[in-house]
Design an enzyme around this catalytic site. Structure first.
Site, PDB file in Angstrom:
ATOM      1  N   ASP A  25      65.911  19.925  32.375  1.00 30.88           N
ATOM      2  CA  ASP A  25      66.924  19.773  31.328  1.00 30.88           C
ATOM      3  C   ASP A  25      67.071  18.284  31.017  1.00 30.88           C
ATOM      4  OD1 ASP A  25      68.916  20.262  29.526  1.00 30.88           O
ATOM      5  OD2 ASP A  25      70.424  20.877  30.996  1.00 30.88           O
ATOM      6  N   ASP A 119      65.277  20.711  24.433  1.00 32.51           N
ATOM      7  CA  ASP A 119      65.549  19.825  25.560  1.00 32.51           C
ATOM      8  C   ASP A 119      65.563  20.506  26.920  1.00 32.51           C
ATOM      9  OD1 ASP A 119      67.854  21.234  25.044  1.00 32.51           O
ATOM     10  OD2 ASP A 119      69.198  19.541  25.392  1.00 32.51           O
ATOM     11  N   GLU A 120      65.154  21.768  27.012  1.00 31.56           N
ATOM     12  CA  GLU A 120      65.121  22.401  28.326  1.00 31.56           C
ATOM     13  C   GLU A 120      64.075  23.504  28.365  1.00 31.56           C
ATOM     14  OE1 GLU A 120      68.460  24.846  29.565  1.00 31.56           O
ATOM     15  OE2 GLU A 120      69.242  24.829  27.521  1.00 31.56           O
TER      16      GLU A 120
END
Length: 375
Positions: A25, A119-120
Site C-alpha cells: 500500500d 496505489d495498492e
C-alpha cells in the site's frame, strides 16, 4: 449500518495449504507524488482535490491528517480544520504512469498480482519467480526498489491470507512493514478494534458497540447463530474475520466491476440542455477509459445526485456488449430523457458501464504447508 465484506464469489473456495501473501500500500500516494514533484510542499499539510465550495479531498498528506483531514472530506471542512492546508488538483495521468512502474516491480517477483487501485495490490509469492522463498524478504526488496525507482515510500503487510496481509500493511504506516506468521493471526485480530476490519464503517462499529462488540476478541466470542441473527448475510464473513480466516485467492489481473465517470458540478443544474452538455463530456471521458481498459460491458447506468445527496439512477442492459461510443451516448442520453424534467436540480452526474466481459486467469498452484518455510 455499513458492513461491506468481500464479494460473495471471493470467499467461497478454500485454497489448499498455507499461502504467502503480501499487501503493498503506497503511503498517501497522490499527495506523496505532489510533494516529490514539488519539493516546496514537503513537510506541509497538502490536499489533493478540488478547492471550491463543492470540492472534495481525494487524499491528503500525513501532515494534513494530523489536523483530522481525510479522503472524501469536503474541502470546506478540511480548510476549517487546517487553515494552512495547500490544495493541488489531481494529476491522474501521472499517478497512473507511476502505478504502472510499480506494477512492473511486482511482476519481477510473481505473476500473481491483484491490483485493488492505483496505489495498492495483493501479491501471492507462494512460488516466487526468483526462488527467494521468504515473503518477508520479498516485501523488503519490493519496498526498497519502489523507494529507489520512484522516490516514494510504501508500506507492506505479509501474512498467509489476504485479510491479514491487508491489516498488517496498515499496522506500521507510513513506510512500515508488518509480518503476521502462521499461527499468529487469531491473536493479532483479537487485539484489534473491529473498526479496523475491512468493510466495517462507523455505523457498523456503532451497532457492534451497542451489542458489546468492540474488539476482535469480542467478535470471536459470538457464535454463528448470534451473528446471523444480528448481521444476516454478513455473519459468515464476520465469523471468519474474527478468527483470522480468509479463503479468498489472490486473483491475477482481477477483472474490473465497472468503468465510469462522475462529475460534481460547479452549480446545481436542472435544465435539460445544460445536463445534456455535461453528459456529453462525461461520455467522452468514460469511453476513453473503456478503451484504455479494453473493457466490454452490457449495462449502462446514469446517476444524478441532488443537493441533499439523494439520488436518481436509471440503467439499461443489452444482450451483448455496447458496440461503440455512439451507442453509449445514445443509451446515456435516453436514460437522461427518462428523468427529465427534474423535480429539483442536481449537483453530480455520473455514467457507468458494467457487466464487463473480461477473462481472469487462474491463480498459480499452491505448495503444501510444510514447503513454505521460511515465511
Amino acid at each position: 449500518m455499513s458492513i461491506a465484506p468481500p464479494e460473495p464469489e471471493d470467499i467461497g473456495e478454500e485454497a489448499p495449504g498455507l499461502r504467502k501473501v503480501i499487501h503493498v500500500d503506497m503511503d498517501a500516494f497522490y499527495a506523496s507524488v505532489e510533494q516529490r514533484d514539488e519539493p516546496a510542499l514537503r513537510g506541509k499539510p497538502l490536499a489533493v482535490g478540488g478547492e471550491g465550495p463543492r470540492g472534495v479531498l481525494t487524499t491528503c498528506s500525513y501532515e494534513a491528517r494530523k489536523f483530522g483531514c481525510r479522503s472524501a472530506m469536503p474541502s470546506i471542512t478540511a480548510r476549517r480544520l487546517c487553515p494552512d492546508l495547500i490544495f493541488r488538483p489531481p494529476r491522474f495521468a501521472v499517478y497512473s504512469a507511476i502505478s504502472r512502474q510499480i506494477r512492473e516491480i511486482f511482476l519481477d517477483y510473481t505473476p500473481a498480482v491483484e491490483p485493488l487501485s492505483l496505489d495498492e495490490a495483493f501479491l501471492d509469492v507462494t512460488e516466487d519467480l526468483r526462488g527467494i522463498g521468504s515473503a518477508t524478504r520479498i516485501a523488503e526488496l519490493i519496498r526498497a526498489r519502489i523507494k529507489a525507482e520512484t522516490g516514494l515510500t510504501a508500506s507492506a503487510g505479509v501474512s498467509y491470507n489476504k485479510f491479514l496481509a491487508k491489516l498488517a500493511s496498515d499496522q506500521n504506516k507510513p513506510d512500515g512493514l508488518c509480518v503476521i506468521r502462521p499461527g499468529e493471526g487469531a491473536d493479532f485480530v483479537a487485539a484489534l478494534q473491529v473498526r479496523r476490519f475491512f468493510g466495517i464503517g462507523p455505523r457498523g462499529a456503532e451497532k457492534m458497540a451497542a451489542l458489546g462488540i468492540e474488539t476482535g476478541a469480542d467478535l470471536a466470542r459470538c457464535d454463528i447463530a448470534f451473528l446471523r441473527r444480528h448481521f444476516g448475510s454478513q455473519a459468515d464473513y464476520l465469523y471468519r474475520a474474527a478468527r483470522g480466516i480468509d479463503l479468498r485467492r489472490v486473483k491475477a489481473n482481477r477483472a474490473r466491476k465497472s468503468v465510469g465517470t462522475e462529475r460534481t458540478l460547479d452549480k446545481d443544474l436542472s435544465s435539460g440542455s445544460a445536463l445534456r452538455e455535461v453528459l456529453a463530456a462525461i461520455i467522452d471521458l468514460t469511453w476513453e477509459r473503456i478503451e484504455k481498459s479494453r473493457s466490454q460491458g452490457r449495462t449502462v447506468t446514469l446517476k444524478l445526485k441532488h443537493a441533499d445527496f439523494s439520488q436518481l439512477t436509471r440503467a439499461r442492459s443489452l444482450p451483448r456488449a455496447v458496440a461503440d461510443k455512439a451507442e453509449l451516448a445514445l443509451i446515456g442520453h435516453a436514460l437522461l430523457d427518462e428523468l427529465l424534467p427534474l423535480a429539483q436540480p442536481v449537483r453530480l452526474v455520473g455514467l457507468t458501464l458494467s457487466a464487463l466481459d473480461e477473462d481472469e486467469p487462474e491463480a498459480p498452484p499452491v505448495q503444501a504447508a510444510q514447503q513454505l518455510l521460511p515465511f
